[in-house]
Design an enzyme around this catalytic site. Structure first.
Site, PDB file in Angstrom:
ATOM      1  CD  GLU A 154      16.400 -14.473   2.002  1.00  0.00           C
ATOM      2  OE1 GLU A 154      16.048 -15.298   2.893  1.00  0.00           O
ATOM      3  OE2 GLU A 154      16.920 -13.374   2.245  1.00  0.00           O
TER       4      GLU A 154
ATOM      5  CG  ASP B 131      -1.794   1.195   1.342  1.00  0.00           C
ATOM      6  OD1 ASP B 131      -2.775   1.256   0.583  1.00  0.00           O
ATOM      7  OD2 ASP B 131      -1.513   2.078   2.180  1.00  0.00           O
TER       8      ASP B 131
END
Length: 556
Positions: free
Chosen positions: A271, A213
């Site tokens: 990752e 956001d």
């Protein structure tokens, strides 16, 4: 109560590029389904209704904020980044949601609000206590001018100055939204590290990505320079009645340092094989979207307010897409025509008297553009913007700008599940008053009513998305527009190899006949909706009102 995180799948076990061309369904926890009967949606309700979402054929859910919060901005003011607000349930309930979504083949994207926190967050409470404590520099503080006025002319999106005086520190703090939403100081590396650790907390619980956001607000100009006046009021992300649109926002957002932070986020997501989508509400949003998604080292995709505007002509849509395509290079976008911040698109674009057929053609158009799709809950039911009386308005934005702008509550009303139950079955038929009223016209278009009508936009969405999964050109191909008269939008989706796919949409309410863009066109019959599917006779395409056409040159 906190619980141990769920086991994380190794990144190698899933397609890291699942997000390209994906359809993401936005869930607003307060308004989706209420299982405990308190009038507010919750995780148990979401879990119960999740099979409905999976049945649509979407690829992922985007869950709007559910973190601990005083709810001054309904969850976009976070007081604990690592816990669920009791209003929605517990961390165990969240884990159940993730597990159930994965069982149903849905990815889970969590809405993260990093640019600011609640003023009730322990970090801010410590920061405001003095100028020399361990978190004194975790938020944006500045001394007043000599006359006591704010440090500069920056404005809050929610109205008035972006600076709030604090009597404890005798300084101003920055808030780009509500005064109860102070901005974090991303120039402090400790803030960045903390927020990255908080993201890892949710990744360890098995989430598949994040929607960020207000991700252009992470940094501010350290010199605190005044913003210049806007040459033309930018009313894409704010109403014209909001003075925020009078400035060119050069210094309070979209600072160059943000690139480095987004790269740190990307390293973390890589990752886990997780994805990201960023909200870009900028004066030059298309340029920013391109910059923030290019190179494969920042956001995976981004969306703007360009198609969340009131303008909906074929020419306007073409201009937005072509301008983005001219700049985005190897970047990626996620197009959206509705979300929790703007009026329902059927009312905003379709206008008075718009029908479910307009919902169908708008969805088909959106799902055929190059990019991914974000879809707002309930739009598949052809819901209109709810008219909320002032005394029931909850949105602080709407209260401030009433009546010229009635706020965001009209698109956030509870999901209607059953036409015959009180409040459309939002609370399972219990008589409890929901947090926002359910309009009668929404009850008439409830899920069970739409299920009973095989010609409804709901069934159309299922058939369209099922067919779309078989058409690789709509998932990964390029895009090339062709000229067509208003209100027709026409373009080719261009694969690396093989014939191009022609996509044509009549966004108007009357039938249209156009020339095929080239000889030898063959129609592709999708079986999605015979009533709206165009006909090809010779080199002429006849589109019914809100009709669509798919075809290619050469054998089908």
């Amino acid at each position: 109560m906190k619980s141990d995180p769920q086991t994380v799948l190794a990144p190698a076990t899933h397609d890291r590029d699942w997000w390209r061309g994906a359809v993401i369904y936005q869930l607003y926890p307060r308004s989706f389904a209420d299982a405990n009967g308190d009038g507010v949606g919750d995780f148990a309700g979401m879990v119960e209704r999740l099979p409905y979402v999976a049945s649509l054929g979407v690829d992922a859910i985007w869950v709007s904020p559910f973190f601990r919060s005083p709810m001054k901005d309904f969850g976009y003011d976070v007081s604990d980044y690592r816990d669920v607000d009791p209003l929605f349930g517990t961390l165990q309930d969240f884990d159940t949601l993730v597990a159930r979504a994965h069982e149903l083949g849905l990815k889970v994207i969590v809405d993260q609000v990093l640019s600011h926190s609640s003023d009730q967050h322990p970090w801010f409470m410590q920061s405001r206590a003095s100028r020399d404590n361990a978190r004194a520099d975790w938020y944006v503080w500045a001394d007043p001018k000599a006359d006591g006025t704010p440090p500069n002319n920056w404005l809050s999106i929610f109205g008035g100055s972006a600076w709030q005086w604090d009597t404890r520190r005798r300084q101003y703090y920055l808030h780009n939204f509500l005064a109860s939403q102070p901005d974090l100081n991303f120039h402090n590396p400790d803030v960045q590290k903390q927020l990255l650790d908080d993201l890892r907390f949710w990744l360890d619980r098995g989430v598949d990505g994040f929607r960020f956001d207000a991700c252009i607000f992470h940094f501010h100009d350290l010199k605190l320079r005044d913003n210049p006046p806007a040459q033309k009021a930018d009313t894409l992300s704010v109403p014209a009645s909001n003075p925020y649109s009078f400035q060119r926002h050069l210094y309070d957002k979209t600072q160059p340092e943000n690139i480095g932070f987004l790269q740190k986020i990307r390293n973390l997501l890589d990752e886990y094989g997780a994805a990201s989508v960023g909200e870009i509400g900028d004066d030059d949003s298309i340029k920013t979207m391109a910059a923030y998604t290019s190179g494969g080292d920042k956001l995976h995709m981004a969306y703007s307010f360009n198609l969340l505007a009131t303008e909906s002509s074929a020419g306007y849509i073409r201009r937005q897409v072509e301008e983005l395509e001219a700049q985005i290079a190897d970047g990626w976008t996620s197009w959206s025509i509705g979300n929790h911040d703007v009026p329902r698109f059927l009312s905003r674009w379709g206008g008075v008297g718009a029908t479910g057929d307009y919902t169908k053609v708008a969805l088909a158009m959106l799902a055929s553009l190059r990019g991914s799709v974000c879809w707002w809950q309930g739009d598949e039911l052809a819901l209109t913007e709810a008219d909320i009386p002032y005394e029931k308005i909850q949105d602080p934005y709407g209260i401030t700008f009433w009546p010229e702008f009635k706020g965001r509550d009209g698109c956030r009303t509870p999901m209607p599940w059953s036409r015959d139950l009180v409040h459309a079955g939002f609370s399972g038929g219990r008589p409890v008053e929901p947090w926002l009223p359910v309009p009668a016209e929404h009850s008439a278009r409830a899920v069970d009513a739409s299920e009973a009508d095989t010609a409804s936009p709901l069934h159309f969405m299922r058939r369209l998305l099922a067919w779309r999964k078989t058409e690789s050109r709509l998932l990964r191909g390029g895009i090339r527009f062709v000229d067509a008269p208003e209100p027709v939008l026409a373009f080719y989706r261009t694969p690396d190899q093989g014939p191009e796919l022609l996509c044509v949409f009549n966004l108007g309410r009357t039938p249209v006949e156009i020339d095929a863009p080239a000889n030898g066109l063959q129609q592709i019959h999708t079986g999605v909706d015979e009533h709206l599917e165009a006909t090809l006779a010779g080199e002429r395409i006849t589109l019914p009102a809100h009709g669509f056409f798919y075809g290619q040159h050469g054998s089908v």
